[in-house]
Design a protein around this motif. Structure first.
Motif, PDB file in Angstrom:
ATOM      1  N   ASP A  12     -31.780 -90.480  23.804  1.00  0.00           N
ATOM      2  CA  ASP A  12     -31.266 -91.600  23.020  1.00  0.00           C
ATOM      3  C   ASP A  12     -30.169 -92.305  23.816  1.00  0.00           C
ATOM      4  O   ASP A  12     -29.258 -91.648  24.348  1.00  0.00           O
ATOM      5  N   GLN A  13     -30.225 -93.634  23.879  1.00  0.00           N
ATOM      6  CA  GLN A  13     -29.214 -94.360  24.629  1.00  0.00           C
ATOM      7  C   GLN A  13     -29.224 -95.845  24.274  1.00  0.00           C
ATOM      8  O   GLN A  13     -30.186 -96.349  23.704  1.00  0.00           O
ATOM      9  N   THR A  14     -28.138 -96.511  24.643  1.00  0.00           N
ATOM     10  CA  THR A  14     -27.997 -97.951  24.428  1.00  0.00           C
ATOM     11  C   THR A  14     -27.833 -98.614  25.793  1.00  0.00           C
ATOM     12  O   THR A  14     -26.940 -98.246  26.565  1.00  0.00           O
ATOM     13  N   LEU A  15     -28.721 -99.574  26.076  1.00  0.00           N
ATOM     14  CA  LEU A  15     -28.718-100.227  27.383  1.00  0.00           C
ATOM     15  C   LEU A  15     -28.788-101.736  27.218  1.00  0.00           C
ATOM     16  O   LEU A  15     -29.591-102.246  26.443  1.00  0.00           O
ATOM     17  N   THR A  16     -27.942-102.442  27.972  1.00  0.00           N
ATOM     18  CA  THR A  16     -27.935-103.910  27.980  1.00  0.00           C
ATOM     19  C   THR A  16     -28.325-104.393  29.374  1.00  0.00           C
ATOM     20  O   THR A  16     -27.862-103.850  30.386  1.00  0.00           O
ATOM     21  N   PHE A  17     -29.213-105.410  29.417  1.00  0.00           N
ATOM     22  CA  PHE A  17     -29.705-105.907  30.697  1.00  0.00           C
ATOM     23  C   PHE A  17     -29.490-107.414  30.807  1.00  0.00           C
ATOM     24  O   PHE A  17     -29.621-108.150  29.817  1.00  0.00           O
ATOM     25  N   LYS A  18     -29.170-107.848  32.031  1.00  0.00           N
ATOM     26  CA  LYS A  18     -29.117-109.262  32.356  1.00  0.00           C
ATOM     27  C   LYS A  18     -30.272-109.582  33.296  1.00  0.00           C
ATOM     28  O   LYS A  18     -30.413-108.955  34.350  1.00  0.00           O
ATOM     29  N   LEU A  19     -31.080-110.557  32.914  1.00  0.00           N
ATOM     30  CA  LEU A  19     -32.226-110.936  33.726  1.00  0.00           C
ATOM     31  C   LEU A  19     -31.898-112.124  34.604  1.00  0.00           C
ATOM     32  O   LEU A  19     -31.148-113.024  34.200  1.00  0.00           O
ATOM     33  N   GLN A  20     -32.472-112.124  35.799  1.00  0.00           N
ATOM     34  CA  GLN A  20     -32.298-113.245  36.706  1.00  0.00           C
ATOM     35  C   GLN A  20     -33.362-114.302  36.425  1.00  0.00           C
ATOM     36  O   GLN A  20     -34.516-113.984  36.183  1.00  0.00           O
ATOM     37  N   SER A  21     -32.939-115.558  36.446  1.00  0.00           N
ATOM     38  CA  SER A  21     -33.889-116.643  36.182  1.00  0.00           C
ATOM     39  C   SER A  21     -34.867-116.759  37.344  1.00  0.00           C
ATOM     40  O   SER A  21     -34.518-116.523  38.500  1.00  0.00           O
ATOM     41  N   GLU A  22     -36.102-117.098  37.028  1.00  0.00           N
ATOM     42  CA  GLU A  22     -37.135-117.248  38.045  1.00  0.00           C
ATOM     43  C   GLU A  22     -38.126-118.293  37.549  1.00  0.00           C
ATOM     44  O   GLU A  22     -38.971-118.028  36.692  1.00  0.00           O
ATOM     45  N   ALA A  23     -38.007-119.499  38.089  1.00  0.00           N
ATOM     46  CA  ALA A  23     -38.903-120.580  37.680  1.00  0.00           C
ATOM     47  C   ALA A  23     -40.307-120.298  38.180  1.00  0.00           C
ATOM     48  O   ALA A  23     -40.502-119.833  39.310  1.00  0.00           O
ATOM     49  N   THR A  24     -41.279-120.619  37.375  1.00  0.00           N
ATOM     50  CA  THR A  24     -42.676-120.387  37.723  1.00  0.00           C
ATOM     51  C   THR A  24     -43.426-121.709  37.736  1.00  0.00           C
ATOM     52  O   THR A  24     -43.412-122.447  36.747  1.00  0.00           O
ATOM     53  N   GLU A  25     -44.066-121.998  38.862  1.00  0.00           N
ATOM     54  CA  GLU A  25     -44.871-123.209  38.951  1.00  0.00           C
ATOM     55  C   GLU A  25     -46.267-122.918  38.417  1.00  0.00           C
ATOM     56  O   GLU A  25     -46.973-122.040  38.906  1.00  0.00           O
ATOM     57  N   ILE A  26     -46.642-123.635  37.397  1.00  0.00           N
ATOM     58  CA  ILE A  26     -47.934-123.407  36.753  1.00  0.00           C
ATOM     59  C   ILE A  26     -48.916-124.452  37.259  1.00  0.00           C
ATOM     60  O   ILE A  26     -48.771-125.649  36.987  1.00  0.00           O
ATOM     61  N   LYS A  27     -49.913-123.990  38.037  1.00  0.00           N
ATOM     62  CA  LYS A  27     -50.907-124.913  38.576  1.00  0.00           C
ATOM     63  C   LYS A  27     -51.996-125.210  37.550  1.00  0.00           C
ATOM     64  O   LYS A  27     -52.525-126.298  37.501  1.00  0.00           O
ATOM     65  N   GLU A  28     -52.374-124.238  36.807  1.00  0.00           N
ATOM     66  CA  GLU A  28     -53.431-124.417  35.823  1.00  0.00           C
ATOM     67  C   GLU A  28     -53.101-123.577  34.605  1.00  0.00           C
ATOM     68  O   GLU A  28     -52.666-122.430  34.734  1.00  0.00           O
ATOM     69  N   VAL A  29     -53.273-124.128  33.422  1.00  0.00           N
ATOM     70  CA  VAL A  29     -52.963-123.413  32.194  1.00  0.00           C
ATOM     71  C   VAL A  29     -54.252-123.151  31.434  1.00  0.00           C
ATOM     72  O   VAL A  29     -55.023-124.082  31.169  1.00  0.00           O
ATOM     73  N   GLN A  30     -54.496-121.887  31.085  1.00  0.00           N
ATOM     74  CA  GLN A  30     -55.623-121.505  30.248  1.00  0.00           C
ATOM     75  C   GLN A  30     -55.066-120.772  29.031  1.00  0.00           C
ATOM     76  O   GLN A  30     -54.391-119.761  29.174  1.00  0.00           O
ATOM     77  N   LEU A  31     -55.321-121.316  27.861  1.00  0.00           N
ATOM     78  CA  LEU A  31     -54.845-120.682  26.638  1.00  0.00           C
ATOM     79  C   LEU A  31     -55.855-119.646  26.189  1.00  0.00           C
ATOM     80  O   LEU A  31     -57.009-119.958  25.925  1.00  0.00           O
ATOM     81  N   LYS A  32     -55.446-118.413  26.109  1.00  0.00           N
ATOM     82  CA  LYS A  32     -56.311-117.325  25.688  1.00  0.00           C
ATOM     83  C   LYS A  32     -55.651-116.583  24.525  1.00  0.00           C
ATOM     84  O   LYS A  32     -54.493-116.214  24.595  1.00  0.00           O
ATOM     85  N   THR A  33     -56.415-116.386  23.475  1.00  0.00           N
ATOM     86  CA  THR A  33     -55.915-115.653  22.324  1.00  0.00           C
ATOM     87  C   THR A  33     -56.134-114.164  22.548  1.00  0.00           C
ATOM     88  O   THR A  33     -57.233-113.741  22.905  1.00  0.00           O
ATOM     89  N   LYS A  34     -55.120-113.352  22.328  1.00  0.00           N
ATOM     90  CA  LYS A  34     -55.279-111.908  22.458  1.00  0.00           C
ATOM     91  C   LYS A  34     -56.215-111.398  21.378  1.00  0.00           C
ATOM     92  O   LYS A  34     -56.167-111.832  20.243  1.00  0.00           O
ATOM     93  N   MET A  35     -57.095-110.458  21.755  1.00  0.00           N
ATOM     94  CA  MET A  35     -58.069-109.952  20.799  1.00  0.00           C
ATOM     95  C   MET A  35     -57.394-109.158  19.683  1.00  0.00           C
ATOM     96  O   MET A  35     -57.837-109.192  18.530  1.00  0.00           O
ATOM     97  N   ILE A  36     -56.326-108.429  19.991  1.00  0.00           N
ATOM     98  CA  ILE A  36     -55.597-107.672  18.979  1.00  0.00           C
ATOM     99  C   ILE A  36     -54.108-107.893  19.208  1.00  0.00           C
ATOM    100  O   ILE A  36     -53.601-107.707  20.315  1.00  0.00           O
ATOM    101  N   THR A  37     -53.400-108.299  18.172  1.00  0.00           N
ATOM    102  CA  THR A  37     -51.954-108.447  18.241  1.00  0.00           C
ATOM    103  C   THR A  37     -51.330-107.703  17.067  1.00  0.00           C
ATOM    104  O   THR A  37     -51.951-107.523  16.023  1.00  0.00           O
ATOM    105  N   SER A  38     -50.101-107.272  17.257  1.00  0.00           N
ATOM    106  CA  SER A  38     -49.421-106.508  16.221  1.00  0.00           C
ATOM    107  C   SER A  38     -48.014-107.037  16.020  1.00  0.00           C
ATOM    108  O   SER A  38     -47.300-107.318  16.988  1.00  0.00           O
ATOM    109  N   ARG A  39     -47.629-107.193  14.776  1.00  0.00           N
ATOM    110  CA  ARG A  39     -46.267-107.592  14.433  1.00  0.00           C
ATOM    111  C   ARG A  39     -45.882-106.877  13.142  1.00  0.00           C
ATOM    112  O   ARG A  39     -46.442-107.141  12.082  1.00  0.00           O
ATOM    113  N   GLY A  40     -44.955-105.931  13.280  1.00  0.00           N
ATOM    114  CA  GLY A  40     -44.561-105.148  12.117  1.00  0.00           C
ATOM    115  C   GLY A  40     -45.735-104.311  11.620  1.00  0.00           C
ATOM    116  O   GLY A  40     -46.377-103.580  12.376  1.00  0.00           O
ATOM    117  N   ASP A  41     -46.039-104.438  10.322  1.00  0.00           N
ATOM    118  CA  ASP A  41     -47.144-103.703   9.717  1.00  0.00           C
ATOM    119  C   ASP A  41     -48.442-104.502   9.690  1.00  0.00           C
ATOM    120  O   ASP A  41     -49.391-104.122   9.003  1.00  0.00           O
TER     121      ASP A  41
END
Length: 918
Positions: free
Chosen positions: A93-122
């Motif tokens: 058991d522990q408590t950890l805080t993280f700082k992320l470094q920014s990293e811009a991503t160049e998107i050449k092509e975008v394909q929207l795909k729906t996940k077959m199974i997603t979960s949120r809460g119950d």
């Protein structure tokens, strides 16, 4: 039993203790700004498998619980426009805080795909497009491919092996549990997403306060206003001319929903079962149940095989139903639902049975041919308000039956014509309301049921029947003697029966919540009364000099019994709900007052007893994907009017039934406990569950059938003798979907053991013995849609049943009953819009000496007119024209084995046009 319970308690709490590893903290960017919707996953080093995961909230906070035997684990953080981070941390058991470094991503092509199974809460959401294939047309077709979900022929849905408690379309419960029509007839193209709502509490006022262990299904449609449905028109030839018509239009909007359904066929489809209530909701909503008759009298009935119904059902059915829902207020809190259905059905059935008794000397051959006629009507009106600040539900139900059954039975060359008439009227009203009162909730419930059942059984000629019967004693010291009832040739035996039933239940409770706990003290009273009137008419003749025959005109063959049960009760419900824990328990005390009185038969019995019948359920969710639960309960049953009558009744042409007037009211006490471990991981499409249950039942009356092995007829009676039975069962199931191969596979196993006291009598002796039964089954399910030109569904099960009767002079260990069942369904798509289907059902059984193999093959061709969404199908069923099903069964009550031949549907060819409504 106690030792086993303690063992499972230790295992359960050791799992919980081992699982208490939680990592929490906060995720920010380089400037210290919180990052919402970042994913935090826990993995074991060197393994490409996620143990647990979490998503940061709007404040960047996360919390992940996991279980691992490794000393260190990998924590990975990912967020959009941020550089991924991986850190190895200790398994603690522990408590950890993280700082992320920014990293811009160049998107050449975008394909929207729906996940077959997603979960949120119950809530677990499934994208149906990820699972469907070319030959799927309805919601049920696609759902059968989803891991963790099972769909039966009548539309019943199981999630993780358990029945769901609600079925919604866009959050509305139109069908009130009778959802099979929608499952089987809603086109897949109308559905956007299927949601499984785990631990679903259907009453909104109780959500977060009163937990539930059941899941619900919610269907999300593509359009806010949807007019859809499914239809089929088919005709064919076999024996006789065949037809099949299905018309199921549907409409769904935010304010109104309706489904109209008409189905008729004579080709063996059991469409009338779609109207059964399959999901019963919550007890807080009142009482729900399928309309049924008090059926006491029966003709002799032919057996049914362990086959798909379409193989043996000779039917002529018309089933019509209508379901309507509308909001009747501007806030859309109040709903009016009107449901009605009508069934007219005629079924034919025929078998031949050879019964060999364990002494090896007696064999009885029987043949039965049946006609069953079902004619029933049901109407229902429901008013509902289900809001956060109030709940009200009133359900009024009326049912009417006009059923009749016919049989022609042959037993050792004797023939009997049998008939029953069974009209029934039933009225029910169930009311439940929850009223907010400051910080508390007051729940009032009322249930009233009145039912009037009439039945008549006639057997002609009565000389077909020859029964053992218990001769009346001349005095208390005389031993019991068995004689035989012989009926005069050419006469009829007629059993008349009527029972009027009034059943009521009223209760009031108040609930208050503090620190996540909800306490619900309740008082209530249940009252029921049954009025039974019966008489028997027949003509007996002497069998020999000095033989005394029963006088059917005497009161011995009449009943005028009133059975009344009053049960005041007081209880306390205890519930707790948090992110990890769900606890609910009920601690009731019941004051049971029972009376059975029949002046005609000089019956006067009563019982006054206080019982304590607690039940509890505890569930713990851990490591994101696991749930462990324990349950237990104690129950008492004091019989009903069926255990109190003292006049002989011909319940079936195979024997009279009677209860000893001097026997006490039955007392049945059952203690049971169970445990369950469940895992469902939408991230890797893996689901499994393991279950164990044990129970112990004690009774004060022991069934004592008197069997004549020469004729096979039986006199059923009961002895005043304590007896018990114990059982334990283990089951497990694991399923996984492989997206890369578009394959779904699951394995299941079940083992059940039962040990019970039993009693066997014939005209020569009587003996108590112990019956031991063990059954095991293994199963596999597999479907694959990887190839664009082929799809496969395969199900197989292997079973083994063993029985041993200990203590009978001729008792023995019966040869194991072994079974093998499999179904292969394959479709090939040689050209666009063309498909060829092949189906193979195989059912084998064996007793070690005899082996019965039953194979069935079907072939189909389908052309899909894509532009119009119309299918044309030509199908040849039972290609081999197998007309008889053969099998072997153990009959414990008779200490015998049966070899059975059952008539099947012949080869038939059908041409069908299938289409969608829009």
């Amino acid at each position: 039993m106690k030792r086993q319970i303690y063992l499972f308690l230790m295992v359960f709490f050791s799992v919980i203790t081992f699982a208490q590893k939680t990592v929490s903290g906060k995720i920010t960017d380089e400037d210290g700004v919180a990052i919402p919707s970042a994913s935090v996953t826990i993995e074991e080093p060197g393994k490409d498998a996620i143990l647990a995961y979490g998503i940061t909230n709007s404040k960047g906070e996360y919390k992940v619980s996991f279980t691992s035997s490794e000393s260190n684990v990998d924590l990975k953080v990912k967020a959009f426009n941020q550089k991924p981070l991986t850190k190895q941390i200790t398994n603690s058991d522990q408590t950890l805080t993280f700082k992320l470094q920014s990293e811009a991503t160049e998107i050449k092509e975008v394909q929207l795909k729906t996940k077959m199974i997603t979960s949120r809460g119950d809530t677990i959401a499934y994208d149906l497009k990820a699972f469907d294939h070319k030959n799927d047309r309805t919601l049920a077709d696609v759902m059968r491919k989803i891991p963790g979900i099972e769909v039966k022929t009548d539309g019943t849905i199981l999630f993780q092996g358990n029945a769901i408690n609600k079925f919604y379309v866009e959050g509305k419960d139109l069908m009130e549990g009778g959802y099979g029509t929608i499952t089987n007839s809603l086109p897949k193209d109308a559905v956007a997403k299927l949601e499984v709502l785990e631990n679903h509490q259907p009453v909104k006022m109780l959500q977060g306060k009163i937990p539930s262990d059941a899941a619900a299904i919610n269907i999300k449609l593509k359009k806010s206003v949807t007019m859809t449905g499914r239809g089929e028109v088919g005709s064919g030839f076999g024996d006789p001319w065949l037809w099949n018509l299905k018309l199921t239009p549907m409409f769904f909007s935010k304010k109104q929903q309706w489904v109209v359904n008409y189905k008729t066929n004579n080709m063996g489809e059991q469409v009338e079962n779609e109207g059964n209530i399959l999901a019963f909701g919550s007890s807080w909503e009142g009482r729900r149940g399928n309309a049924s008759q008090n059926t006491w009298l029966n003709v002799e009935t032919a057996n049914t095989p362990n086959l798909p119904v379409k193989r043996y059902l000779f039917n002529n059915v018309h089933y019509l139903s209508a379901n309507y829902l509308t909001n009747i207020d501007n806030k859309k809190e109040w709903e009016l639902k009107a449901n009605a259905n009508y069934t007219n059905n005629s079924v034919e059935r025929e078998d031949q049975v050879e019964t060999i008794f364990s002494n090896g000397l007696s064999t009885v051959n029987t043949s039965t041919r049946n006609n069953f006629y079902t004619d029933k009507l049901k109407g229902e009106l429901i008013f509902t308000k289900n809001a956060k600040k109030g709940f009200f539900k009133n359900t009024t139900t009326f049912s009417q039956f006009w059923n009749a059954d016919r049989a022609v039975a042959l037993r050792n060359n004797g023939i009997g014509n049998q008939a029953t008439e069974s009209p029934t009227s039933s009225f029910q009203n169930s009311l439940s309301t929850i009223i907010p009162w400051k910080e508390k909730m007051v729940n009032l419930k009322s249930y009233i049921n009145y039912q009037d059942d009439r039945q008549t059984l006639e057997v002609s000629p009565a000389s077909y029947m020859q029964f053992p019967y218990l001769k009346p004693k001349a005095n208390e010291n005389d031993p019991d003697e068995y004689g035989f009832i012989n009926f005069a040739p050419g006469t009829s035996a007629i059993q008349n029966f009527r029972i009027k039933t009034l059943d009521t239940s009223h209760s009031a409770n108040i609930s208050f919540t503090t620190k996540g706990w909800t306490f619900t003290p309740q008082i209530g009273v249940d009252f029921s009364t049954d009025k039974l009137n019966t008489n028997f008419d027949g003509l007996a003749v002497p069998t020999g000099p000095g033989d005394v025959q029963p006088d059917f005109s005497s009161s011995v063959y009449e009943n005028n019994l009133t059975f009344t049960e009053t049960v005041p009760s007081a209880s306390v419900g205890i519930n707790y709900k948090s992110d990890a824990w769900s606890i609910f328990a009920n601690v009731p005390v019941n004051l049971n007052n029972i009376k059975a009185e029949d002046d005609l038969r000089k019956v006067s019995k009563s019982l006054n007893k206080t019982t304590f019948t607690p039940n509890a359920f505890i569930q713990y969710s851990f490591a994101s994907f696991f749930k462990a639960s324990l349950s237990g309960n104690i129950s008492n049953n004091f019989g009903d009017i069926q255990s109190a009558y003292a006049g002989y009744m011909l319940l079936s042409p195979s024997g009279f039934n009677v209860m000893d007037a001097n026997n006490p009211i039955p007392e049945i006490n059952t203690k049971s406990a169970g445990s369950r471990l469940e895992y469902r991981n939408p991230l890797n499409n893996l689901f499994f569950n393991v279950n164990y249950r044990l129970s112990d039942t004690k009774r004060n009356l022991l069934s004592s059938p008197v069997l004549d092995p020469t004729t096979g007829f039986t006199l059923i009676q009961y002895k005043n003798q304590d007896n018990s039975s114990t059982s334990n069962s283990f089951s497990g199931e694991i399923g996984k979907y492989f997206p890369k191969f578009k394959s779904n596979i699951s394995l299941n196993y079940r083992n059940s053991n039962t040990v019970s006291d039993a009693f066997f009598s014939n005209t020569e002796y009587e003996k108590q013995y112990e019956s031991k039964n063990n059954s095991q089954s293994y199963g596999l399910k597999f479907n694959n849609t990887y190839f664009s030109w082929m799809s496969i569904d395969y199900n197989v099960s292997i079973s083994r049943t063993k029985q041993e009767n200990i203590g009978l002079p001729e008792g023995r260990k019966f040869a194991p009953n072994k079974g093998f069942n499999h179904n292969l369904s394959a479709f090939i798509y040689p050209l666009e819009n063309h498909s060829i289907g092949f189906n193979w059902d195989q059912v084998n059984s064996s007793d070690g000496t005899r082996k019965f193999d039953n194979a069935f093959f079907d072939l189909s061709y389908q052309f899909a007119w894509s532009a119009k969404k119309i299918d044309f199908e030509l199908k040849w069923m039972n290609i081999a024209n197998r007309r008889v099903f053969e099998t072997y069964n153990i009959q414990a009550s008779k200490n015998a084995v049966e070899y059975t031949r059952i008539q099947l549907r012949p080869s038939q060819v059908m041409f069908t046009v299938k289409f969608n409504f829009k």
